[in-house]
Every structure is written in C-alpha cells, then in structure tokens.
Enzyme design. Structure first.
Site, PDB file in Angstrom:
ATOM      1  N   ASP A  87      43.409  -4.525  50.783  1.00 52.55           N
ATOM      2  CA  ASP A  87      44.828  -4.886  50.929  1.00 52.55           C
ATOM      3  C   ASP A  87      45.066  -6.388  50.778  1.00 52.55           C
ATOM      4  O   ASP A  87      46.034  -6.923  51.310  1.00 52.55           O
ATOM      5  CB  ASP A  87      45.387  -4.428  52.289  1.00 52.55           C
ATOM      6  CG  ASP A  87      45.123  -2.967  52.574  1.00 52.55           C
ATOM      7  OD1 ASP A  87      45.486  -2.140  51.728  1.00 52.55           O
ATOM      8  OD2 ASP A  87      44.552  -2.651  53.635  1.00 52.55           O
ATOM      9  N   HIS A 102      47.659  -0.128  45.807  1.00 57.39           N
ATOM     10  CA  HIS A 102      48.013  -1.456  45.345  1.00 57.39           C
ATOM     11  C   HIS A 102      49.478  -1.470  44.941  1.00 57.39           C
ATOM     12  O   HIS A 102      50.012  -0.487  44.435  1.00 57.39           O
ATOM     13  CB  HIS A 102      47.113  -1.951  44.203  1.00 57.39           C
ATOM     14  CG  HIS A 102      46.810  -0.938  43.151  1.00 57.39           C
ATOM     15  ND1 HIS A 102      45.847   0.036  43.313  1.00 57.39           N
ATOM     16  CD2 HIS A 102      47.335  -0.737  41.919  1.00 57.39           C
ATOM     17  CE1 HIS A 102      45.800   0.787  42.221  1.00 57.39           C
ATOM     18  NE2 HIS A 102      46.695   0.338  41.364  1.00 57.39           N
TER      19      HIS A 102
END
Length: 429
Positions: free
Chosen positions: A13, A41
């Site tokens: 992340d 994503h």
C-alpha cells in the site's frame, strides 16, 4: 537503462500504482510478476479513480504490452471484471498478455483460505481470503491448475476431478464443511479459459525479446518487501516473493537483467492485518494520519495500521532487494503538523540495534528509537520542484535518504500523476 523494477519497500500500500503509472508513459511494456487480487492499487487519471487488484498499473500508458507473468495467481472473474471496467472508461486493453504458465485461483482455493483462517482463531494471519495462499500451496504441491491447462478441455477436466477429490476430503473431514461440486465449476472456468485465450502467450519469450531489443520494460512488484515470504515478518507475510529477486522467477528472465530497482515508500508507515509493527501509532496522531491520507485497504476496506517512518525496516528492504532509488509518497500528509518522527534504530532488551530481527518474539520486544524533526505549515500539493518545497520538508527527505542510504528519485505531493517531483529519472540512472 531499459529494465526498471518498482517494488514496495514497506508492508504494501505504498503507492506503487502511482509511480508505475508515471514511469509507464515512457515504457514499451509493463509487467507484473507476483501476487494476485490481494494486491490493491489505486490510479488517479484525469479526475477518474481506478481501483484495481490484478491488472498491472501500466495498462494506462505502456506503448506495446501489459503483461501478467507466470508468478501471478489469477482469479478470472476478477480479471474480466477489471477489464470490462477499463474498457467502459475508454482504456485500450488489447495489449494485455497473460503467461500460459500462470496459476489459476480456483473456487476451492478461496474456500480453503476461508476455512483455514477461521480454524486458526486468535492466531489468524489476517489474509484477504481471496485464495492466494492456497493457490500457491497447490503450485508448490504440484497440483495447481495453470492457464495452459484451462485452455485444454480434457486436461482441465482431469485435473479438476482429481483436485476436487483431494480438497473435498479436506473440507468435509477436517473442517466439517460441505463438498464442492464438479458441475458448479467446470463449465464456468472452461469458458473463462476460452475468453482468456486471445491474451495468452509465453510471456517469458515476449519480455526477453523486448529487453534484447533494448525496449524500456517496467516491472511492477506487488505488496511490499516486508511481506515477502522469506524476508518479511514471517508468518505474517504474503505467499510469494515480493523482493526484486522474485521478479526474475515470476517473469522468466535472468536475474542480471534488471538495471534499476526503485523502492516505493510512504512518508510514514502502514500495515494491514496482524503482525509486528514497531513504530505503530495507537493514538490521536495515528488517527489523524489515517483520516488525512484515507488509509483504508483497497481490497478489504479495513482501516490500515499507521506508524512513523521506520528506517530500520527500509534498510532491511534496501539490502534484500538491491534498491538503488527511493520513490516517496504522501509527503503532503504532514502539512500542518508540528513535529514528525523517524525511527532510526530499535532498542531490544536494553541494547540499541540497527537491524531487523527475524524472531517474532524479539520484534515484539523492540522499541523504536526516534529522531524528531520539525514539520511545515505550507500546503505543498501544487509544488512542482525541489526548490519550492519548504526547508523543513527538504530536511525530512534528506534525513530519510541519509538513514536508508539510497537517493530519492521522486517525491509525491498528491494523488495525481502531475503531483510528482522528479529528482532523478529512473530510466537514466
């Protein structure tokens, strides 16, 4: 340089999607090498936000092909859903290529993931329950179903029947769950294979040919190095190798073909799920960072755990992945803060250490040693160059680079592609 790899240098992340999208505009090919639809994503382009879990970020800009390599595990339903959303928004997906050696996430893998996690009780890992781990288990056990198997009806039928016998024995006798039925799976997944056929090729040949022709190839890592099955905080890790070495095996290229490895990090640290997190903030500061940065999982929606920047973890990532450039995101989050902290070392049983322990028990006893720096008041979201940054922001960035031992190549001050300060062009390092 013709081969640039982008890897997450924390626990995932980190914003890899943004930097890969930024770099892919100069790339002939964008390639993904590991993980599955557990790796979310987010890409912001022209006011539109795309949240993807499987299709590589390079789909938006790579000139020739976007590649899903043999190290990726594929959920066909998720893949086609993402393709349909992209096409609906005018994104050309015709250049997608899928390795014939990639493994397929089957319905029994998803069920096994769910049942295993449930059975662990308080010792659960925090898996996304998307079947990633069991699919890699099937692969290592040599019973996995690959893309090439899905294309051959007789082969697929034989393997599915054999695997269902094995899995149903496990489900009914160990977990006390119902058996899965062959007829509920076969036709649906064979049809997925037929739809997938136009994208399927030997991607190892495709990528190596591009490198031989000195074309620019961007390699996208998934998750983060601290989640690597070997080098991460085991057992609180993913099921694949997320370091740069995993790119070679996950694509089918020689390990010597990568020219540059860019490690992506945030100006702070986040983690989803269980596991050690030495710099975690369980106070108002952590809540403040989480809300400003919208730190909630792309895949799960779960609030991410938040902590100060950990240079010990970054040095570990640099060493095991050969990182030679840092791409730092979310610097803008600290505008308006009074102070920022960087973890420079750990204290373990009264001793100061600068390495990342392998032992979980030791990690849980580690206390962060902090260095405090002043923050800045200015809104930096419109800053375009290094010289425009506040002095305190420059000091913070320089200190991170010094502690990690890697130069900064890009600094992000907002979610859009244009909100990126380029210090060094990774294609020219």
């Amino acid at each position: 340089m013709t081969a640039v790899a982008v890897v997450g240098s924390q626990w995932g992340d980190e914003g890899k999607g943004k930097i890969t999208d930024f770099l892919s505009k100069d790339a002939a090919m964008a390639v993904r090498s590991n993980g599955g639809n557990n790796a979310g994503h987010t890409i912001d382009i022209d006011g539109k936000t795309f949240k993807m879990r499987l299709i590589p970020s390079g789909i938006f800009a790579a000139k020739d092909n976007t590649v899903i390599g043999n190290g990726v595990v594929i959920n066909p339903e998720v893949m086609f859903s993402e393709l349909e959303n992209l096409e609906k928004n005018g994104i050309d997906t015709s250049g997608l290529r899928i390795s014939n050696r990639a493994h397929i996430i089957m319905p029994y893998d998803i069920k096994q993931d769910e049942y295993q996690e449930e059975a662990k009780g308080k010792n659960k890992i925090g898996t996304t329950k998307n079947g990633i781990g069991p699919t890699y288990m099937d692969k290592a056990s040599r019973i996995g179903i690959r893309v090439c198997d899905l294309l051959e009806k007789d082969t697929f039928e034989e393997k599915l029947r054999t695997n269902l016998e094995i899995k149903n024995e496990l489900f009914t006798k160990v977990y006390g769950k119902p058996a899965l039925k062959f007829e509920d799976i076969f036709d649906k997944y064979y049809e997925y294979g037929q739809r997938m056929k136009k994208y399927v090729t030997d991607t190892s040949v495709l990528v190596n040919d591009a490198l031989d022709q000195n074309k620019k190839v961007l390699f996208e890592g998934a998750q983060g190095i601290m989640l690597d099955i070997d080098e991460g905080t085991y057992p609180f890790v993913t099921s694949s190798n997320t370091i740069s070495g995993g790119i070679a095996s996950g694509i089918g290229i020689g390990a010597n073909r990568l020219d540059t490895v860019i490690g992506v990090c945030k100006a702070y640290t986040t983690r989803v799920g269980a596991g050690p997190f030495p710099t975690e903030l369980l106070d108002e500061t952590g809540d403040r960072i989480r809300e400003i940065a919208h730190e909630y999982g792309t895949v799960t929606g779960r609030p991410r755990r938040v902590g100060w920047f950990d240079s010990v973890a970054l040095r570990h990532s640099k060493r095991v992945a050969g990182i030679n450039g840092l791409s730092l995101n979310l610097l803008d989050v600290f505008s308006g803060f009074d102070k920022i902290k960087i973890c420079t070392a750990y204290e373990l049983d009264g001793e100061k250490i600068d390495y990342y322990p392998a032992s979980l028990k030791e990690l849980y006893r580690c206390k962060p040693v902090y260095e405090e720096l002043p923050a800045w008041e200015e809104d930096i979201t419109q800053v375009k160059t290094w010289d425009e940054l506040p002095e305190n922001a420059k000091k913070f960035l320089n200190r991170i680079s010094e502690l990690v031992g890697v130069p900064l190549v890009t600094v992000s001050v907002g979610p859009d592609r244009e909100q990126t300060i380029v210090l060094k062009n990774p294609w020219e390092m």
